[in-house]
Design a protein around this motif. Structure first.
Motif, PDB file in Angstrom:
ATOM      1  N   ALA A   1       0.680  -0.490  -3.510  1.00  0.00           N
ATOM      2  CA  ALA A   1      -0.308   0.303  -2.775  1.00  0.00           C
ATOM      3  C   ALA A   1      -1.322  -0.646  -2.135  1.00  0.00           C
ATOM      4  CB  ALA A   1      -1.020   1.257  -3.726  1.00  0.00           C
ATOM      5  N   GLU A   2      -1.854  -0.209  -1.008  1.00  0.00           N
ATOM      6  CA  GLU A   2      -2.863  -1.022  -0.307  1.00  0.00           C
ATOM      7  C   GLU A   2      -4.084  -1.278  -1.194  1.00  0.00           C
ATOM      8  OE1 GLU A   2      -4.553   0.873   3.230  1.00  0.00           O
ATOM      9  OE2 GLU A   2      -3.457  -0.645   4.374  1.00  0.00           O
ATOM     10  N   THR A   3      -4.337  -0.357  -2.120  1.00  0.00           N
ATOM     11  CA  THR A   3      -5.497  -0.476  -3.008  1.00  0.00           C
ATOM     12  C   THR A   3      -5.180  -1.224  -4.296  1.00  0.00           C
ATOM     13  OG1 THR A   3      -4.851   1.718  -3.804  1.00  0.00           O
ATOM     14  CG2 THR A   3      -6.705   1.619  -2.261  1.00  0.00           C
TER      15      THR A   3
ATOM     16  N   THR B   1       2.315  -3.961   1.585  1.00  0.00           N
ATOM     17  CA  THR B   1       1.405  -2.904   1.120  1.00  0.00           C
ATOM     18  C   THR B   1       1.646  -1.578   1.834  1.00  0.00           C
ATOM     19  OG1 THR B   1      -0.288  -3.504   2.719  1.00  0.00           O
ATOM     20  CG2 THR B   1      -0.369  -4.624   0.596  1.00  0.00           C
ATOM     21  N   VAL B   2       1.278  -0.504   1.143  1.00  0.00           N
ATOM     22  CA  VAL B   2       1.452   0.846   1.671  1.00  0.00           C
ATOM     23  C   VAL B   2       0.133   1.614   1.490  1.00  0.00           C
ATOM     24  CG1 VAL B   2       2.835   2.958   1.508  1.00  0.00           C
ATOM     25  CG2 VAL B   2       3.827   0.778   0.769  1.00  0.00           C
TER      26      VAL B   2
ATOM     27  N   LEU C   1       1.921   5.246  -5.614  1.00  0.00           N
ATOM     28  CA  LEU C   1       3.144   5.209  -4.810  1.00  0.00           C
ATOM     29  C   LEU C   1       4.057   6.360  -5.222  1.00  0.00           C
ATOM     30  CD1 LEU C   1       4.056   1.394  -4.747  1.00  0.00           C
ATOM     31  CD2 LEU C   1       3.015   2.755  -2.927  1.00  0.00           C
ATOM     32  N   THR C   2       4.821   6.833  -4.269  1.00  0.00           N
ATOM     33  CA  THR C   2       5.841   7.857  -4.515  1.00  0.00           C
ATOM     34  C   THR C   2       7.136   7.312  -3.913  1.00  0.00           C
ATOM     35  OG1 THR C   2       5.420   8.847  -2.367  1.00  0.00           O
ATOM     36  CG2 THR C   2       4.145   9.733  -4.229  1.00  0.00           C
TER      37      THR C   2
ATOM     38  N   GLU D   1      -6.372   1.908  -9.364  1.00  0.00           N
ATOM     39  CA  GLU D   1      -7.677   1.366  -8.995  1.00  0.00           C
ATOM     40  C   GLU D   1      -8.614   2.466  -8.512  1.00  0.00           C
ATOM     41  OE1 GLU D   1      -4.707   0.320  -8.254  1.00  0.00           O
ATOM     42  OE2 GLU D   1      -4.607  -1.696  -9.068  1.00  0.00           O
ATOM     43  N   LEU D   2      -8.096   3.661  -8.257  1.00  0.00           N
ATOM     44  CA  LEU D   2      -8.932   4.789  -7.832  1.00  0.00           C
ATOM     45  C   LEU D   2      -9.161   5.775  -8.977  1.00  0.00           C
ATOM     46  CD1 LEU D   2      -7.516   5.374  -4.228  1.00  0.00           C
ATOM     47  CD2 LEU D   2      -9.487   4.012  -4.951  1.00  0.00           C
ATOM     48  N   GLY D   3      -8.834   5.342 -10.182  1.00  0.00           N
ATOM     49  CA  GLY D   3      -9.125   6.166 -11.363  1.00  0.00           C
ATOM     50  C   GLY D   3      -8.117   7.274 -11.600  1.00  0.00           C
TER      51      GLY D   3
END
Ligand SMILES: Cc1ncc(COP(=O)(O)O)c(C=O)c1O
Length: 348
Positions: free
Chosen positions: A89-91, A112-113, A120-121, A150-152
């Motif tokens: 993921a980009e994050t 990155t996505v 991710l899916t 990283e976004l909880g």
């Protein structure tokens, strides 16, 4: 020694701001004294294998390292050849917060996505899982996900199983950055293996520092065919601890009983308490689901500035004014209530 800081003062900046859990400190003290063979041939590191195998299954192999960035870089290097790449993921922490260590130290290409929630899916993986056999493109080889993200947010066992099944179908391996895996398992009330071994994860970076260790993370290989040369990579990447017994003793204390679960439940419960306490404050928005120990909020910039003079926490996104509040294993109800009261007061 008289502490140079106020041991009662808590912050909401990071679970890394917390100290060491007393049971971990005791384990370090108990492992002290006398001599033990250096570089991992000690009795504590020997005992660690069965501790990890109890949680992750009998194929699991473990390599303690100093920190989470290293666990990720060693894992990913061991899973890829020089011409191969990692989809994330980009994050992802490996992309945003490791100072380029995967690229600089590991020589690893990241693909990155963008994602809405840090997850991710199968569909999102396919945005980068292409170009197989094309010599002009770094060859996708690993999908790296983080749990918690990283976004909880959290991946459920089913979501991880779907990622793994899809990745494996495409000939890709799966790495899980489990710097906060204990928080994810506690929040979902599942064993650690439900989010890893049983879901099909190949290699795990297992986090200890954020959940009460003085220091120490571990590379855990769940599928022995997915990674090689870790003994050598760990040394070359400067992660072979000479006094390894003290890292291993900490992990044994964390994982042999329920300390990991108690600590993770406490941190998560405080995240929920904080979210509940601030949601109804006019002008405070909680834009993301609060699924473990992180709370993201948007509030007026001047309020953030005033609050940061009273409690430490980070601005996550300067453009939107989004901040991150992180609870730790030692965050108490009184800490949360005091912080929530300060937010209410500063919002006027
Ligand atoms: C998702 C994630 N992975 C890995 C790490 C470990 O990083 P460090 O090298 O700071 O121990 C962190 C720490 O913040 C993290 O949040």
């Amino acid at each position: 020694m008289i502490p140079r800081h106020d041991p009662q003062l808590k912050s909401f900046a990071s679970d890394n701001y917390a100290g060491v859990h007393p049971e971990i400190l005791r384990a370090i003290a108990d492992a002290n004294g006398g001599h033990q063979i250096a570089y991992g041939d000690d009795v504590y590191t020997e005992a660690l294998l069965s501790v990890f195998q109890r949680h992750f299954g009998e194929r699991a192999q473990v390599w303690p390292v100093f920190n989470g960035t290293a666990a990720n870089v060693v894992s990913l290097r061991a899973m890829t050849a020089q011409w191969e790449a990692v989809i994330c993921a980009e994050t992802a922490h490996i992309h945003t917060d490791e100072g380029g260590a995967p690229e600089v130290v590991g020589g690893i290409k990241l693909l990155t996505v963008p994602t809405p929630d840090g997850k991710l899916t199968p569909e999102l993986i396919d945005r980068q899982a292409w170009g197989f056999g094309d010599v002009h493109r770094a060859q996708p080889r690993v999908v790296s996900i983080s749990n918690t993200t990283e976004l909880g947010t959290l991946y459920t066992p089913e979501e991880i199983a779907a990622v793994c099944a899809h990745a494996h179908e495409r000939g890709l391996l799966v790495h899980l950055d489990g710097s906060r895996l204990t928080n994810a398992a506690a929040a979902l009330d599942v064993p650690l293996r439900a989010l890893t071994t049983d879901a099909g994860v190949d290699v795990l970076s297992f986090g200890g520092t954020k959940i009460g260790l003085l220091y120490g993370e571990a590379v855990v290989v769940l599928n022995p065919e997915a990674a090689g040369g870790i003994d050598y990579i760990r040394k070359t990447f400067m992660q072979l601890s000479s006094k390894m017994r003290f890292v291993s003793a900490q992990f044994e204390a964390l994982l042999s009983g329920d300390l990991w679960l108690r600590n993770a439940r406490q941190a998560n419960a405080m995240g929920q308490r904080l979210a509940a306490a601030v949601r109804d404050i006019p002008g405070v928005e909680v834009p993301r689901p609060v699924e473990a120990n992180a709370v993201f909020a948007v509030l007026p910039r001047e309020v953030t500035e005033r609050l940061q003079k009273r409690f430490r926490f980070y601005t996550w996104n300067e453009a939107t004014g989004e901040v991150r509040w992180m609870c730790a294993f030692d965050t108490t109800e009184a800490d949360v209530d005091a912080f929530a009261a300060a937010i209410r007061e500063e919002m006027g």
